[in-house]
Design a protein around this motif. Structure first.
Motif, PDB file in Angstrom:
ATOM      1  N   ARG A  85       0.781  -1.245   0.000  1.00  0.00           N
ATOM      2  CA  ARG A  85       0.000   0.000   0.000  1.00  0.00           C
ATOM      3  C   ARG A  85       0.811   1.293   0.000  1.00  0.00           C
ATOM      4  O   ARG A  85       0.276   2.348  -0.305  1.00  0.00           O
ATOM      5  CB  ARG A  85      -0.935   0.019   1.214  1.00  0.00           C
ATOM      6  N   PHE A  86       2.089   1.240   0.385  1.00  0.00           N
ATOM      7  CA  PHE A  86       2.861   2.472   0.519  1.00  0.00           C
ATOM      8  C   PHE A  86       4.051   2.509  -0.439  1.00  0.00           C
ATOM      9  O   PHE A  86       4.621   1.477  -0.787  1.00  0.00           O
ATOM     10  CB  PHE A  86       3.343   2.651   1.963  1.00  0.00           C
ATOM     11  N   ASP A  87       4.409   3.723  -0.866  1.00  0.00           N
ATOM     12  CA  ASP A  87       5.548   3.911  -1.774  1.00  0.00           C
ATOM     13  C   ASP A  87       6.854   3.919  -0.979  1.00  0.00           C
ATOM     14  O   ASP A  87       6.861   4.134   0.233  1.00  0.00           O
ATOM     15  CB  ASP A  87       5.400   5.244  -2.534  1.00  0.00           C
ATOM     16  N   ASP A  88       7.961   3.761  -1.702  1.00  0.00           N
ATOM     17  CA  ASP A  88       9.283   3.758  -1.095  1.00  0.00           C
ATOM     18  C   ASP A  88       9.555   5.121  -0.453  1.00  0.00           C
ATOM     19  O   ASP A  88       9.326   6.166  -1.064  1.00  0.00           O
ATOM     20  CB  ASP A  88      10.335   3.444  -2.166  1.00  0.00           C
ATOM     21  N   GLY A  89      10.005   5.138   0.815  1.00  0.00           N
ATOM     22  CA  GLY A  89      10.330   6.382   1.514  1.00  0.00           C
ATOM     23  C   GLY A  89       9.155   7.036   2.214  1.00  0.00           C
ATOM     24  O   GLY A  89       9.296   8.119   2.784  1.00  0.00           O
ATOM     25  N   ALA A  90       7.981   6.423   2.197  1.00  0.00           N
ATOM     26  CA  ALA A  90       6.790   7.002   2.832  1.00  0.00           C
ATOM     27  C   ALA A  90       6.850   6.854   4.345  1.00  0.00           C
ATOM     28  O   ALA A  90       7.545   5.987   4.881  1.00  0.00           O
ATOM     29  CB  ALA A  90       5.539   6.323   2.303  1.00  0.00           C
ATOM     30  N   THR A  91       6.109   7.748   5.032  1.00  0.00           N
ATOM     31  CA  THR A  91       5.998   7.671   6.486  1.00  0.00           C
ATOM     32  C   THR A  91       4.673   6.997   6.829  1.00  0.00           C
ATOM     33  O   THR A  91       3.616   7.452   6.404  1.00  0.00           O
ATOM     34  CB  THR A  91       6.059   9.070   7.128  1.00  0.00           C
ATOM     35  N   VAL A  92       4.754   5.917   7.602  1.00  0.00           N
ATOM     36  CA  VAL A  92       3.558   5.162   7.969  1.00  0.00           C
ATOM     37  C   VAL A  92       3.221   5.435   9.429  1.00  0.00           C
ATOM     38  O   VAL A  92       4.015   5.156  10.321  1.00  0.00           O
ATOM     39  CB  VAL A  92       3.791   3.640   7.760  1.00  0.00           C
ATOM     40  N   ASP A  93       2.034   6.018   9.661  1.00  0.00           N
ATOM     41  CA  ASP A  93       1.523   6.205  11.017  1.00  0.00           C
ATOM     42  C   ASP A  93       0.038   5.853  11.013  1.00  0.00           C
ATOM     43  O   ASP A  93      -0.510   5.466   9.986  1.00  0.00           O
ATOM     44  CB  ASP A  93       1.787   7.633  11.521  1.00  0.00           C
ATOM     45  N   ALA A  94      -0.617   5.997  12.169  1.00  0.00           N
ATOM     46  CA  ALA A  94      -2.029   5.620  12.296  1.00  0.00           C
ATOM     47  C   ALA A  94      -2.906   6.381  11.294  1.00  0.00           C
ATOM     48  O   ALA A  94      -3.773   5.789  10.649  1.00  0.00           O
ATOM     49  CB  ALA A  94      -2.509   5.881  13.720  1.00  0.00           C
ATOM     50  N   GLN A  95      -2.660   7.676  11.152  1.00  0.00           N
ATOM     51  CA  GLN A  95      -3.454   8.508  10.237  1.00  0.00           C
ATOM     52  C   GLN A  95      -3.297   8.064   8.791  1.00  0.00           C
ATOM     53  O   GLN A  95      -4.280   7.943   8.058  1.00  0.00           O
ATOM     54  CB  GLN A  95      -3.025   9.985  10.398  1.00  0.00           C
ATOM     55  N   SER A  96      -2.067   7.786   8.364  1.00  0.00           N
ATOM     56  CA  SER A  96      -1.838   7.374   6.969  1.00  0.00           C
ATOM     57  C   SER A  96      -2.425   5.990   6.693  1.00  0.00           C
ATOM     58  O   SER A  96      -2.873   5.711   5.585  1.00  0.00           O
ATOM     59  CB  SER A  96      -0.345   7.385   6.646  1.00  0.00           C
ATOM     60  N   LEU A  97      -2.444   5.113   7.695  1.00  0.00           N
ATOM     61  CA  LEU A  97      -3.051   3.784   7.538  1.00  0.00           C
ATOM     62  C   LEU A  97      -4.562   3.882   7.353  1.00  0.00           C
ATOM     63  O   LEU A  97      -5.146   3.157   6.554  1.00  0.00           O
ATOM     64  CB  LEU A  97      -2.724   2.905   8.745  1.00  0.00           C
ATOM     65  N   VAL A  98      -5.198   4.797   8.086  1.00  0.00           N
ATOM     66  CA  VAL A  98      -6.642   5.015   7.939  1.00  0.00           C
ATOM     67  C   VAL A  98      -6.944   5.603   6.561  1.00  0.00           C
ATOM     68  O   VAL A  98      -7.874   5.173   5.877  1.00  0.00           O
ATOM     69  CB  VAL A  98      -7.192   5.932   9.068  1.00  0.00           C
ATOM     70  N   GLU A  99      -6.148   6.580   6.140  1.00  0.00           N
ATOM     71  CA  GLU A  99      -6.347   7.213   4.829  1.00  0.00           C
ATOM     72  C   GLU A  99      -6.134   6.225   3.680  1.00  0.00           C
ATOM     73  O   GLU A  99      -6.814   6.302   2.660  1.00  0.00           O
ATOM     74  CB  GLU A  99      -5.400   8.407   4.672  1.00  0.00           C
ATOM     75  N   ALA A 100      -5.186   5.298   3.855  1.00  0.00           N
ATOM     76  CA  ALA A 100      -4.905   4.297   2.819  1.00  0.00           C
ATOM     77  C   ALA A 100      -5.960   3.188   2.812  1.00  0.00           C
ATOM     78  O   ALA A 100      -5.972   2.350   1.912  1.00  0.00           O
ATOM     79  CB  ALA A 100      -3.521   3.699   3.027  1.00  0.00           C
ATOM     80  N   GLY A 101      -6.836   3.149   3.822  1.00  0.00           N
ATOM     81  CA  GLY A 101      -7.888   2.137   3.892  1.00  0.00           C
ATOM     82  C   GLY A 101      -7.411   0.797   4.425  1.00  0.00           C
ATOM     83  O   GLY A 101      -8.082  -0.211   4.261  1.00  0.00           O
ATOM     84  N   VAL A 102      -6.246   0.792   5.080  1.00  0.00           N
ATOM     85  CA  VAL A 102      -5.710  -0.454   5.639  1.00  0.00           C
ATOM     86  C   VAL A 102      -6.478  -0.823   6.911  1.00  0.00           C
ATOM     87  O   VAL A 102      -6.825  -1.977   7.127  1.00  0.00           O
ATOM     88  CB  VAL A 102      -4.195  -0.323   5.937  1.00  0.00           C
ATOM     89  N   ILE A 103      -6.753   0.183   7.750  1.00  0.00           N
ATOM     90  CA  ILE A 103      -7.539  -0.035   8.966  1.00  0.00           C
ATOM     91  C   ILE A 103      -8.709   0.947   8.991  1.00  0.00           C
ATOM     92  O   ILE A 103      -8.642   2.016   8.374  1.00  0.00           O
ATOM     93  CB  ILE A 103      -6.680   0.117  10.247  1.00  0.00           C
TER      94      ILE A 103
END
Length: 147
Positions: A85-103
């Motif tokens: 779901r994420f591109d190389d060098g991206a920052t993964v946090d709770a907010q980005s996981l919700v926006e990506a539709g993972v959780i």
């Protein structure tokens, strides 16, 4: 064909059972309710699980376990999902996981588990992370930050 010639399909209509119309009808006297008792009275209806005054099954069976109100419940994500779901060098946090539709929601925080492979260098900022997930992310060139 005229309106007065229309009739419903054969077997689609059922005639109403006329009860209490004399003994010769077969549904007279007690109207198919048998002899006395609670079920023969008008207005009778029993709730689900009622056993006629006998202690019902759901009260006879012993209670087991408890619900720990202090337990922390994490939204769980595997490293394979992060890789997809994420591109190389991206920052993964709770907010980005919700926006990506993972959780859908973060509950008490997000925990990363080590199932699957990861090839992208990601910066992961989460509440909890397993040792295998941490080693896989760092081996791929990423950084892990536990909040």
């Amino acid at each position: 064909m005229k309106l007065h010639e229309l009739s419903p399909a054969k077997g689609s209509k059922k005639s109403v059972k006329r009860i209490g119309r004399g003994t010769a009808s077969g549904q007279g006297k007690t109207s198919g309710k048998g002899q006395k008792g609670q079920k023969s009275r008008s207005g009778y209806s029993s709730r689900p699980g009622f056993e006629g005054g006998q202690m019902p099954l759901q009260r006879r069976v012993p209670k087991r376990g408890f619900n720990n109100i202090f337990a922390t419940e994490y939204a769980i994500v595997n490293v394979a999902v992060l890789n997809d779901r994420f591109d190389d060098g991206a920052t993964v946090d709770a907010q980005s996981l919700v926006e990506a539709g993972v959780i859908k929601k973060t509950l008490d925080g997000v925990k990363i588990l080590g199932k699957g492979e990861i090839t992208k260098a990601l910066t992961v900022k989460v509440t909890a992370i397993s040792e295998t997930a941490k080693s896989k992310i760092e081996a791929a060139g990423g950084k892990v930050e536990v909040l």
